[in-house]
Write an enzyme that holds these catalytic residues in place. Structure first.
Site, mmCIF file in Angstrom:
data_model
loop_
_atom_site.group_PDB
_atom_site.id
_atom_site.type_symbol
_atom_site.label_atom_id
_atom_site.label_comp_id
_atom_site.label_asym_id
_atom_site.label_seq_id
_atom_site.Cartn_x
_atom_site.Cartn_y
_atom_site.Cartn_z
ATOM 1 N N CYS A 127 -55.890 -17.202 54.429
ATOM 2 C CA CYS A 127 -54.973 -18.315 54.175
ATOM 3 C C CYS A 127 -53.909 -18.385 55.259
ATOM 4 C CB CYS A 127 -54.339 -18.152 52.792
ATOM 5 S SG CYS A 127 -53.312 -19.554 52.297
ATOM 6 N N CYS A 128 -53.344 -17.234 55.616
ATOM 7 C CA CYS A 128 -52.345 -17.202 56.695
ATOM 8 C C CYS A 128 -52.959 -17.664 58.017
ATOM 9 C CB CYS A 128 -51.788 -15.789 56.848
ATOM 10 S SG CYS A 128 -50.663 -15.264 55.540
ATOM 11 N N CYS A 210 -44.261 -18.475 51.926
ATOM 12 C CA CYS A 210 -44.895 -19.504 51.110
ATOM 13 C C CYS A 210 -44.629 -19.222 49.630
ATOM 14 C CB CYS A 210 -46.395 -19.540 51.375
ATOM 15 S SG CYS A 210 -46.833 -20.125 53.029
ATOM 16 N N CYS A 213 -46.883 -16.753 47.497
ATOM 17 C CA CYS A 213 -46.932 -15.358 47.950
ATOM 18 C C CYS A 213 -45.549 -14.733 48.095
ATOM 19 C CB CYS A 213 -47.687 -15.270 49.274
ATOM 20 S SG CYS A 213 -49.400 -15.844 49.182
ATOM 21 N N CYS A 236 -47.661 -11.915 58.191
ATOM 22 C CA CYS A 236 -48.584 -13.043 58.052
ATOM 23 C C CYS A 236 -49.678 -13.008 59.112
ATOM 24 C CB CYS A 236 -47.822 -14.356 58.132
ATOM 25 S SG CYS A 236 -47.047 -14.651 59.731
#
Length: 252
Positions: A127-128, A210, A213, A236
């Site tokens: 996702c990062c 985010c 998270c 990240c």
């Protein structure tokens, strides 16, 4: 003026030219502070950009940079999973500091690759990479260096952080003007200059990423304990060591 070698693919070696320049700059400024580091960076490194999350401590570096070069390109990665408070704060800070070149960057393919917006639960590294790392790499194309707000006290992986670093595989120089600042230095500077605080700090978020998270931090916990809580992850992936993602427990 610094002339860097042609960039190599990500993950490649540090360019000799960048390594020599970084060594010389760190030696020259070893007893200097953030103001001198920033001034030297702007005078030495062409096409320098500042990357900011507009997080809990970001306003300090943005304020310093604005006093020297108000039109510095400020790259803000909107992962489209940020807190609403961060988006409002970004606009407020940019207006107050009269930053004239804020560039809001988003991933081109996030909706297609993560339509359910659940990738962070299955694979937070992926996702990062999708929402932050890839967009930043594109945004930094054409820049010979970038300014970060990293500090030594933030994590074990940053304890040896220098003012200048040669980024592996890109030929770029990373500039860390606040590397030696303490948490008290940050708080004092913000108070003396009446800089606005991110609204989530007062709600127990000393480190803000985010929304899915990031969680509040309890009294006595490490300030970054709320980032990717209960996962083997504390970066990240924007910052690499020798082309490799810095993971929890690794040292720079």
């Amino acid at each position: 003026m610094l002339h860097l070698a042609k960039k190599t693919p990500p993950g490649g070696p540090v360019s000799p030219e960048a390594a020599v320049m970084v060594s010389a700059l760190n030696a020259k400024l070893t007893h200097h502070g953030a103001w001198d580091v920033l001034n030297t960076a702007f005078d030495t490194i062409p096409d320098l950009a500042l990357v900011s999350s507009f997080g809990a401590e970001s306003v300090v570096l943005l304020h310093l940079a604005a006093m020297i070069k108000r039109d510095v390109p400020v790259i803000f990665i909107d992962t489209e999973m940020l807190f609403t408070e961060t988006l409002v704060y970004q606009q407020d800070v940019a207006e107050r500091l009269r930053l004239s070149n804020v560039q809001i960057i988003r991933a081109d393919d996030a909706d297609a690759r993560d339509p359910s917006r659940s990738l962070h639960r299955r694979n937070p590294d992926a996702c990062c990479a999708l929402r932050k790392i890839a967009p930043l790499r594109r945004a930094l194309d054409g820049h010979s260096g970038w300014i970060t707000g990293r500090k030594r006290y933030q994590s074990g992986t940053r304890q040896a952080l220098e003012f200048f670093e040669a980024e592996a595989g890109t030929g770029r120089i990373k500039v860390n003007p606040l590397a030696r600042w303490s948490r008290d230095d940050i708080a004092e500077y913000m108070a003396e200059n009446r800089l606005p605080r991110h609204p989530l700090v007062a709600q127990g978020y000393p480190s803000i990423g985010c929304a899915p998270c990031t969680s509040p931090v309890a009294a006595g916990e490490d300030p970054r304990a709320g980032r990717w809580r209960d996962q083997n992850k504390d970066e990240c992936g924007i910052h690499f060591v020798d082309g490799k993602l810095v993971r929890a427990g690794q040292e720079t």
